[in-house]
Design a protein around this motif. Structure first.
Motif, PDB file in Angstrom:
ATOM      1  N   ALA A   1       9.475   5.629  17.832  1.00  0.00           N
ATOM      2  CA  ALA A   1       8.230   5.810  18.583  1.00  0.00           C
ATOM      3  C   ALA A   1       7.039   5.248  17.813  1.00  0.00           C
ATOM      4  CB  ALA A   1       8.003   7.288  18.868  1.00  0.00           C
ATOM      5  N   ASP A   2       6.160   4.561  18.542  1.00  0.00           N
ATOM      6  CA  ASP A   2       4.913   4.070  17.951  1.00  0.00           C
ATOM      7  C   ASP A   2       3.749   4.983  18.313  1.00  0.00           C
ATOM      8  OD1 ASP A   2       4.635   3.492  20.643  1.00  0.00           O
ATOM      9  OD2 ASP A   2       3.978   1.430  20.334  1.00  0.00           O
ATOM     10  N   PHE A   3       4.042   6.171  18.813  1.00  0.00           N
ATOM     11  CA  PHE A   3       3.003   7.100  19.246  1.00  0.00           C
ATOM     12  C   PHE A   3       3.312   8.514  18.769  1.00  0.00           C
ATOM     13  CE2 PHE A   3       6.239   6.977  22.472  1.00  0.00           C
ATOM     14  CZ  PHE A   3       6.396   8.288  22.881  1.00  0.00           C
ATOM     15  N   VAL A   4       2.247   9.303  18.661  1.00  0.00           N
ATOM     16  CA  VAL A   4       2.348  10.717  18.335  1.00  0.00           C
ATOM     17  C   VAL A   4       1.619  11.470  19.445  1.00  0.00           C
ATOM     18  CG1 VAL A   4       1.683  12.517  16.684  1.00  0.00           C
ATOM     19  CG2 VAL A   4       2.379  10.250  15.854  1.00  0.00           C
ATOM     20  N   VAL A   5       2.264  12.484  20.002  1.00  0.00           N
ATOM     21  CA  VAL A   5       1.667  13.273  21.076  1.00  0.00           C
ATOM     22  C   VAL A   5       0.951  14.480  20.469  1.00  0.00           C
ATOM     23  CG1 VAL A   5       2.069  14.546  23.219  1.00  0.00           C
ATOM     24  CG2 VAL A   5       3.502  12.562  22.657  1.00  0.00           C
TER      25      VAL A   5
END
Length: 122
Positions: free
Chosen positions: A101-105
């Protein structure tokens, strides 16, 4: 031609949400905030606005609309996530992360979810 003017998010405490998003993004209120509504703008007047409106609707586990905040690279992303956590955001235990993943929620002080994206990947 249309353009995005404002992204609107619900808040049970508009002043608390205003404090979070002004610190998070450096945005400023367009006019004096009210207890039930505020429009936040970039100080130079560029980009989309963020509007926060009083809402009694519960936060959805998988909202249909959310913000993506762009970070320059993985190091910048990690630093921004830590800064946002210090401002009152919290990590979302999300079961749909891809392996790389290139994102953090995260979620803001009101539970509104948003992502911090590492834009440095090819």
């Amino acid at each position: 031609m249309l353009r995005i003017g404002s992204v609107v998010m619900g808040a049970s405490d508009v002043r608390r949400a205003t404090a979070f998003w002004t610190a998070a993004l450096g945005y400023v209120p367009r006019e004096e905030p009210e207890d039930d509504w505020v429009v936040l703008v970039h100080p130079r007047g560029t980009g989309a606005q963020i509007s926060l409106g009083l809402s009694e609707t519960p936060v959805r586990e998988r909202p249909r609309v959310h913000l993506d905040l762009y970070a320059g690279d993985a190091e910048d992303q990690a630093a921004e996530v830590e800064r946002l956590l210090a401002l009152g955001a919290h990590r979302v235990d999300w079961d749909s992360y891809p392996e790389d993943a290139d994102f953090v929620v995260l979620a803001d002080t009101e539970g509104n979810r948003f992502c911090v994206i590492d834009t440095g990947r090819a």
